[in-house]
Motif scaffolding. Sequence first.
Motif, PDB file in Angstrom:
ATOM      1  N   PRO A  16      47.360  35.585  49.927  1.00 53.15           N
ATOM      2  CA  PRO A  16      48.519  36.409  49.521  1.00 53.15           C
ATOM      3  C   PRO A  16      48.149  37.481  48.492  1.00 53.15           C
ATOM      4  O   PRO A  16      48.644  38.603  48.562  1.00 53.15           O
ATOM      5  CB  PRO A  16      49.501  35.381  48.944  1.00 53.15           C
ATOM      6  CG  PRO A  16      49.165  34.114  49.660  1.00 53.15           C
ATOM      7  CD  PRO A  16      47.658  34.148  49.800  1.00 53.15           C
ATOM      8  N   ALA A  17      47.263  37.159  47.575  1.00 56.43           N
ATOM      9  CA  ALA A  17      46.821  38.157  46.588  1.00 56.43           C
ATOM     10  C   ALA A  17      46.042  39.273  47.280  1.00 56.43           C
ATOM     11  O   ALA A  17      46.225  40.457  46.961  1.00 56.43           O
ATOM     12  CB  ALA A  17      45.966  37.494  45.513  1.00 56.43           C
ATOM     13  N   THR A  70      35.807  52.200  45.733  1.00 57.93           N
ATOM     14  CA  THR A  70      34.906  51.550  44.779  1.00 57.93           C
ATOM     15  C   THR A  70      35.597  51.088  43.501  1.00 57.93           C
ATOM     16  O   THR A  70      35.300  50.003  42.995  1.00 57.93           O
ATOM     17  CB  THR A  70      33.724  52.463  44.406  1.00 57.93           C
ATOM     18  OG1 THR A  70      34.223  53.659  43.803  1.00 57.93           O
ATOM     19  CG2 THR A  70      32.895  52.800  45.628  1.00 57.93           C
ATOM     20  N   LYS A  71      36.514  51.888  42.987  1.00 54.94           N
ATOM     21  CA  LYS A  71      37.136  51.554  41.698  1.00 54.94           C
ATOM     22  C   LYS A  71      38.436  50.770  41.832  1.00 54.94           C
ATOM     23  O   LYS A  71      38.805  50.033  40.921  1.00 54.94           O
ATOM     24  CB  LYS A  71      37.379  52.827  40.896  1.00 54.94           C
ATOM     25  CG  LYS A  71      36.096  53.503  40.463  1.00 54.94           C
ATOM     26  CD  LYS A  71      36.366  54.732  39.637  1.00 54.94           C
ATOM     27  CE  LYS A  71      35.042  55.372  39.229  1.00 54.94           C
ATOM     28  NZ  LYS A  71      35.245  56.605  38.465  1.00 54.94           N
ATOM     29  N   ASP A  72      39.145  50.954  42.929  1.00 52.67           N
ATOM     30  CA  ASP A  72      40.447  50.290  43.086  1.00 52.67           C
ATOM     31  C   ASP A  72      40.370  49.081  44.010  1.00 52.67           C
ATOM     32  O   ASP A  72      40.618  47.956  43.588  1.00 52.67           O
ATOM     33  CB  ASP A  72      41.488  51.288  43.599  1.00 52.67           C
ATOM     34  CG  ASP A  72      41.729  52.430  42.624  1.00 52.67           C
ATOM     35  OD1 ASP A  72      41.632  52.208  41.411  1.00 52.67           O
ATOM     36  OD2 ASP A  72      42.005  53.543  43.088  1.00 52.67           O
ATOM     37  N   VAL A  73      40.020  49.307  45.263  1.00 49.66           N
ATOM     38  CA  VAL A  73      40.038  48.231  46.258  1.00 49.66           C
ATOM     39  C   VAL A  73      38.984  47.167  45.939  1.00 49.66           C
ATOM     40  O   VAL A  73      39.298  45.978  45.863  1.00 49.66           O
ATOM     41  CB  VAL A  73      39.847  48.795  47.683  1.00 49.66           C
ATOM     42  CG1 VAL A  73      39.747  47.670  48.695  1.00 49.66           C
ATOM     43  CG2 VAL A  73      40.991  49.741  48.030  1.00 49.66           C
ATOM     44  N   VAL A  74      37.745  47.591  45.756  1.00 46.42           N
ATOM     45  CA  VAL A  74      36.673  46.624  45.493  1.00 46.42           C
ATOM     46  C   VAL A  74      36.941  45.873  44.188  1.00 46.42           C
ATOM     47  O   VAL A  74      36.780  44.646  44.122  1.00 46.42           O
ATOM     48  CB  VAL A  74      35.296  47.312  45.465  1.00 46.42           C
ATOM     49  CG1 VAL A  74      34.217  46.366  44.974  1.00 46.42           C
ATOM     50  CG2 VAL A  74      34.944  47.849  46.850  1.00 46.42           C
ATOM     51  N   ALA A  75      37.360  46.575  43.165  1.00 40.25           N
ATOM     52  CA  ALA A  75      37.645  45.927  41.880  1.00 40.25           C
ATOM     53  C   ALA A  75      38.753  44.887  42.021  1.00 40.25           C
ATOM     54  O   ALA A  75      38.675  43.797  41.443  1.00 40.25           O
ATOM     55  CB  ALA A  75      38.021  46.966  40.838  1.00 40.25           C
ATOM     56  N   GLY A  76      39.777  45.195  42.806  1.00 43.18           N
ATOM     57  CA  GLY A  76      40.870  44.259  42.993  1.00 43.18           C
ATOM     58  C   GLY A  76      40.504  43.039  43.826  1.00 43.18           C
ATOM     59  O   GLY A  76      40.946  41.928  43.553  1.00 43.18           O
ATOM     60  N   LEU A  77      39.672  43.247  44.833  1.00 41.24           N
ATOM     61  CA  LEU A  77      39.307  42.151  45.735  1.00 41.24           C
ATOM     62  C   LEU A  77      38.155  41.296  45.230  1.00 41.24           C
ATOM     63  O   LEU A  77      38.051  40.118  45.607  1.00 41.24           O
ATOM     64  CB  LEU A  77      38.939  42.706  47.112  1.00 41.24           C
ATOM     65  CG  LEU A  77      40.078  43.237  47.957  1.00 41.24           C
ATOM     66  CD1 LEU A  77      39.542  43.877  49.223  1.00 41.24           C
ATOM     67  CD2 LEU A  77      41.069  42.127  48.298  1.00 41.24           C
ATOM     68  N   SER A  78      37.288  41.829  44.412  1.00 35.96           N
ATOM     69  CA  SER A  78      36.073  41.118  43.996  1.00 35.96           C
ATOM     70  C   SER A  78      36.316  39.695  43.489  1.00 35.96           C
ATOM     71  O   SER A  78      35.593  38.780  43.878  1.00 35.96           O
ATOM     72  CB  SER A  78      35.308  41.928  42.955  1.00 35.96           C
ATOM     73  OG  SER A  78      34.718  43.048  43.571  1.00 35.96           O
TER      74      SER A  78
END
Length: 93
Positions: A16-17, A70-78
């Motif tokens: 869900p996150a 790189t800064k939004d999607v990857v940071a949020g999913l990592s």
Amino acid sequence: MAFLEITLTINEADRPAAAGIYQQYKQPFLDTVPGATTKQLLVRAEDVQVLHGFETTAAAQAYLSSDLFTKDVVAGLSPLLKAEPEIRIYETA
């Protein structure tokens, strides 16, 4: 047309996150990424895939180095990832 497929290994409890991150960045992706045409979230028992449509393979490749990715999607999913994502770009025949 080209497709960028990103396969993510995410625990079921964290999905869900992950879906929330997908929803948060879907419209900005469609509105601001050059050559972007579609974005879909695909869920299977084993993993989650995000399928991005682009006008060209060059546009798909460029998205992978964009700030949105790189800064939004990857940071949020990592924090949710259990393994390195599998990233593939396909060109339609």
